[in-house]
Write an enzyme that holds these catalytic residues in place. Structure first.
Site, PDB file in Angstrom:
ATOM      1  CD  GLU A   1      -2.302   2.074  -3.492  1.00 25.25           C
ATOM      2  OE1 GLU A   1      -3.400   2.393  -3.942  1.00 25.25           O
ATOM      3  OE2 GLU A   1      -1.976   2.311  -2.320  1.00 25.25           O
TER       4      GLU A   1
ATOM      5  CG  ASP B   1      -1.868   1.092   1.303  1.00 20.29           C
ATOM      6  OD1 ASP B   1      -2.726   1.154   0.413  1.00 20.29           O
ATOM      7  OD2 ASP B   1      -1.781   1.927   2.224  1.00 20.29           O
TER       8      ASP B   1
END
Ligand code: CA
Length: 673
Positions: free
Chosen positions: A388, A359
C-alpha cells in the site's frame, strides 16, 4: 520487575564494570552490520541465545517448561558483546522448552519478551519456544519448489483470509479457519462444483495472498482452540474473527490458524504443509506483512528489547502514529531495517514463501524496501513484492524518503496498489454511497486508462483528468496492482448495491463482470478479493476487520447460484494467461502498441497490437452505460471472445461491417483472426 534471585545482584554489578554502554543518542545509529538477528541457535548439545540491546544495563534469560505460567526452570544473566548483543550458551538438549528475555535499562526492568526474532512461540506468543526446525518440515519439503513464473506481471493475485475462505458450514471443510483448509481434497458444493484448493485451481489464479498469518495479538488462541475442540474434531471455527493487522511475533505463524496453538511446532508444520499443497497445485503464496506498527507498545518485543529504538517519535517526544494504530516503526534505523530484511529472508527460505504484501508501505523508507527487493533477488528474482503506497497519517520521516505510491519509480520492481483505478471504477474510499464509472457516471475514463496501461508514462492519457495522480508513478506495468476491491471497506457486490443504483442481482453481476474485465485486462498485475468470483457480499459492512463469520465467511452455495459469474472470471483469467498482449512487461511496448480509440462517454476502447509480443491483436471495449453502444472498429477480421458476460476463446461470432455492438453495462473483447 521479574522475580529476581538474590544471587544476581553482585553478578549484575560485575557485568556493569565490564560493559560501557553507549549514550542513548548514539544507539539510534549504532552499527548493526555484525549484530545478530538470530536469537536462538539450537543444537542437540546446546542452545546459543543472543539478544540485541546495546543500551541495556543487564539482560536475563529464563527457561520454562510451558508457554505460560509456572516459575522459570533456569535463570541466567547474559554477557554483553561488542556488537550490542547479549549472549549465553546453555548446555543440554533444550528442545521443547520455552524462553523469555528480560532487559534492565536505566534501572528499570522491562517486561519479559520472546525477543524480536522468535521463530517459534507458545500459546498467544508470550514466550519463545526452542524447537528443532528440521523436525517441523512436512514429508517431501526438501523437494518443494516454487511454481514457475516467467515475469512479475504474469501474476494474478487472489487475496484471502482463512476464515472467509473456509468457515462457512456449506463448504464442509474439516479444518475451517486453519492453514490446513488448503490441504483438503474432495470438497464440493451441493451441485458438485469443486471447493478449497481445487476451486483456486479451477479459477486459475497464480498467487494467493494470505492476510497476516504471523502471530498477532487480537485473537485469544486459547479460546479459538477450546471452542473448536468442544465442537468436536476441530470441525468448527473457534474464537473471534480478526484480519490480524496487529503483529506480536513477526517470525512465527499465528496460533489460531493451527490445530494446536499450545504446541509450538504445530503451527510451523501446518503452515509449511499449506504452502507445500499450494505449490503442488501450481499456486504461489504471498504473505501480508505489517512491519509498520505493532499490536501495542508496552508489551511489544521492540520496546522490551531496546526501548525507544524501533519506533518513530514526534518532535514533542510522543510516538508517531502514521499507522493510525498508536505507533509507527522506524524502518530507516539500522536495526529495524536489518530486522525487516532478515525477517523477509527467513520467510522466503524457511517457509518457501513467494512474496510479500506490505501493509501501509508508505510508512517505510525507500532504501529499506529496495534492500528487501535485493535480498529477495538473491533467492529468486520472481518473488513478488508490493504494498500500500500510503499511510494512515503523516509519517515522521520526510515524504521524499517514503515508499509512497508517488515515489514508486524510485522502488526497484516493487509494486503499489492503484487507488486511481479502484476509485475510478467504484467510487471513493471516503464515501461508500458515491459511485463512479460503474455507476454510469462520466469523467472517470482517463483514470481507468491510466490503470489499464499500468500507471506508466503514456502519451495518450491526459493526467490532468486522472483522479489522484498528476504524473505517472510506475516505471513498468508490473509496478501497479490493478484492483477494484480488497478486504478493506465494502466488497464489490456491497459497493455496487450501495453506489451504482443497481435494481437486482442480475445488474450487480453485470457490473461486477465489467469491473473485473478492466482489472484482468490491465497491463498491471491483477488482484481480486476472495469470493468476488462467486458474488460474495459482507452484508454491507465497510470495515469487517472483527466482524463475525456471519459477515465475513463466504457462502459457497453462491458458487452454484452464480456459476456463470465464476465461469466469466475463470474465462478471463485463462484468456489473460494465454496472451502476452494483456501483460506486456516492457513499458515501451505498451506506449507503442496500446492505443485508446475515440469513444462515447462512459465507454473505453482499448486496442492492443499484440503482434509485437508474438501474439494476437485485441480490442477491449468497456461500456458502463445503461444502454448498448455501437463502436466503429477500423479493421475487419475480428472474432468476439468476450460478450455480455460470456467468455469463449473459440469465438462467439464476428464483427460485421466494422461495427461492434456492446450491450449495456458489459465488456466486449475482440481478437484478430
Ligand atoms: Ca496470536
Amino acid at each position: 520487575m521479574k522475580k529476581m534471585a538474590f544471587w544476581m545482584v553482585p553478578v549484575l554489578a560485575l557485568a556493569g564494570c565490564r560493559y560501557h554502554k553507549p549514550a542513548y543518542e548514539s544507539v539510534l545509529n549504532y552499527p548493526v552490520k555484525q549484530a545478530p538477528t538470530e536469537e536462538v541457535l539450537y543444537t542437540p548439545g546446546h542452545t546459543f541465545f543472543s539478544v540485541w540491546s546495546p543500551n541495556a544495563d543487564s539482560v536475563m534469560l529464563y527457561l520454562y517448561d510451558a508457554g505460560e505460567g509456572g516459575e522459570p526452570l533456569r535463570s541466567t544473566l547474559l554477557k554483553p558483546q561488542k556488537d550490542g548483543s547479549w549472549t549465553t550458551r546453555q548446555k543440554g538438549d533444550l528442545a521443547g522448552l520455552f524462553y523469555t528475555f528480560q532487559i534492565k535499562e536505566n534501572g528499570r526492568w522491562y517486561h519479559e519478551t520472546p525477543g524480536i526474532f522468535a521463530k517459534a512461540v507458545g500459546i498467544n506468543g508470550q514466550r519463545g519456544a526452542i524447537v528443532d526446525l528440521q523436525k517441523t518440515n512436512p514429508e517431501g519439503w526438501s523437494e518443494d519448489q516454487r511454481p514457475a513464473l516467467e515475469d512479475l506481471n504474469d501474476a494474478i493475485i487472489y487475496e484471502m483470509h482463512w476464515r472467509d475462505f473456509s468457515a462457512h458450514q456449506n463448504g464442509h471443510f474439516h479444518y475451517p479457519g486453519k492453514f490446513l483448509c488448503l490441504t483438503e481434497e474432495g470438497l464440493s458444493t451441493e451441485a458438485g462444483q469443486p471447493l478449497g484448493l481445487e476451486h483456486l485451481k479451477q479459477l486459475g489464479i497464480t498467487h494467493i495472498h494470505i492476510l497476516p498469518s504471523y502471530d498477532y495479538g487480537s485473537i485469544d488462541e486459547k479460546g479459538a482452540f477450546s471452542e473448536a475442540r468442544v465442537l468436536e474434531s476441530g470441525a468448527a471455527v473457534g474464537g473471534n474473527y480478526n484480519w490480524g493487522y496487529d503483529p506480536r511475533n513477526y517470525n512465527a505463524p499465528e496460533g489460531s490458524y493451527s490445530t494446536n496453538p499450545y504446541d509450538p511446532t504445530c503451527r510451523i508444520r501446518e503452515m509449511k504443509q499449506m504452502i507445500q499443497a499450494c505449490h503442488q497445485a501450481g499456486i504461489r503464496v504471498i504473505l501480508d506483512v505489517v512491519y509498520n506498527h505493532t499490536y501495542d507498545v508496552e508489551q511489544s518485543a521492540f520496546t522490551n528489547t531496546c526501548p525507544g529504538y524501533f519506533y518513530r517519535t514526534m518532535p514533542d517526544g510522543q510516538l508517531g502514529n502514521a499507522s493510525g494504530c498508536g505507533n509507527e516503526t522506524a524502518s530507516e534505523r539500522p536495526m529495524m531495517r536489518k530486522f525487516m530484511i532478515e525477517s523477509c529472508r527467513y520467510w522466503l527460505t524457511e517457509y518457501h514463501l513467494d512474496g510479500f504484501r506490505f501493509d501501509l508501505m508508505g510508512i517505510h523508507d525507500i532504501e529499506t524496501m529496495n534492500a528487501i527487493r535485493h535480498m529477495a533477488d538473491e533467492i529468486d528474482p520472481s518473488i513478488l513484492i508490493y504494498g500500500e503506497g500510503w499511510a494512515a497519517g503523516a509519517p515522521q520521516l520526510p515524504e521524499d524518503r517514503l515508499a509512497m505510491k508517488a515515489n514508486t519509480q524510485e522502488l526497484d520492481r516493487i509494486a503499489a496498489f492503484s487507488d486511481d483505478m479502484r476509485d475510478a471504477l467504484r467510487g471513493p474510499f471516503s464515501d461508500d454511497h458515491v459511485g463512479a464509472f460503474l455507476a454510469g457516471l462520466p469523467g472517470f475514463e482517463e483514470s481507468i486508462k491510466f490503470g489499464l496501461v499500468g500507471a506508466i508514462d503514456y502519451p495518450q492519457i491526459n493526467m490532468d483528468d486522472v483522479n489522484y495522480s498528476c504524473k505517472a508513478w510506475a516505471n513498468r506495468p508490473a509496478q501497479m496492482i490493478a484492483y477494484v476491491s480488497c478486504h478493506d471497506d465494502m466488497c464489490l457486490v456491497d459497493r455496487l448495491r450501495a453506489s451504482a443504483g443497481v435494481k437486482d442481482d442480475t445488474e450487480t453481476a453485470k457490473l461486477d463482470m465489467l469491473a473485473q474485465t478492466a482489472v484482468l485486462t490491465s497491463q498491471g498485475i491483477p488482484f481480486i478479493f476472495c469470493g468476488e468470483e462467486v458474488m460474495r457480499d459482507k452484508k454491507g459492512v465497510h470495515n469487517s476487520f472483527c466482524s463475525p463469520d456471519e459477515i465475513n465467511a463466504i457462502d459457497w452455495s453462491l458458487k452454484d447460484r452464480n456459476k456463470a459469474l465464476f465461469d466469466y472470471y475463470a474465462g478471463l483469467i485463462k484468456l489473460r494467461k494465454a496472451h502476452k498482449a494483456f501483460r506486456m512487461a516492457d513499458p515501451e511496448l505498451v506506449r507503442q502498441y496500446v492505443h485508446f480509440a475515440e469513444a462515447p462517454s462512459n465507454v473505453l476502447v482499448y486496442m492492443i497490437d499484440g503482434s509485437t509480443v508474438d501474439d494476437s491483436n485485441f480490442v477491449v471495449i468497456l461500456n458502463a452505460n445503461r444502454n448498448a453502444v455501437s463502436i466503429h472498429i477500423p479493421v475487419n477480421g475480428y472474432r468476439v471472445v468476450v460478450r455480455d458476460g460470456v467468455v469463449n476463446a473459440d469465438g462467439l461470432g464476428y464483427v460485421e461491417d466494422g461495427k461492434a455492438v456492446v450491450p449495456a453495462q458489459s465488456a466486449l473483447i475482440l481478437q484478430e483472426i
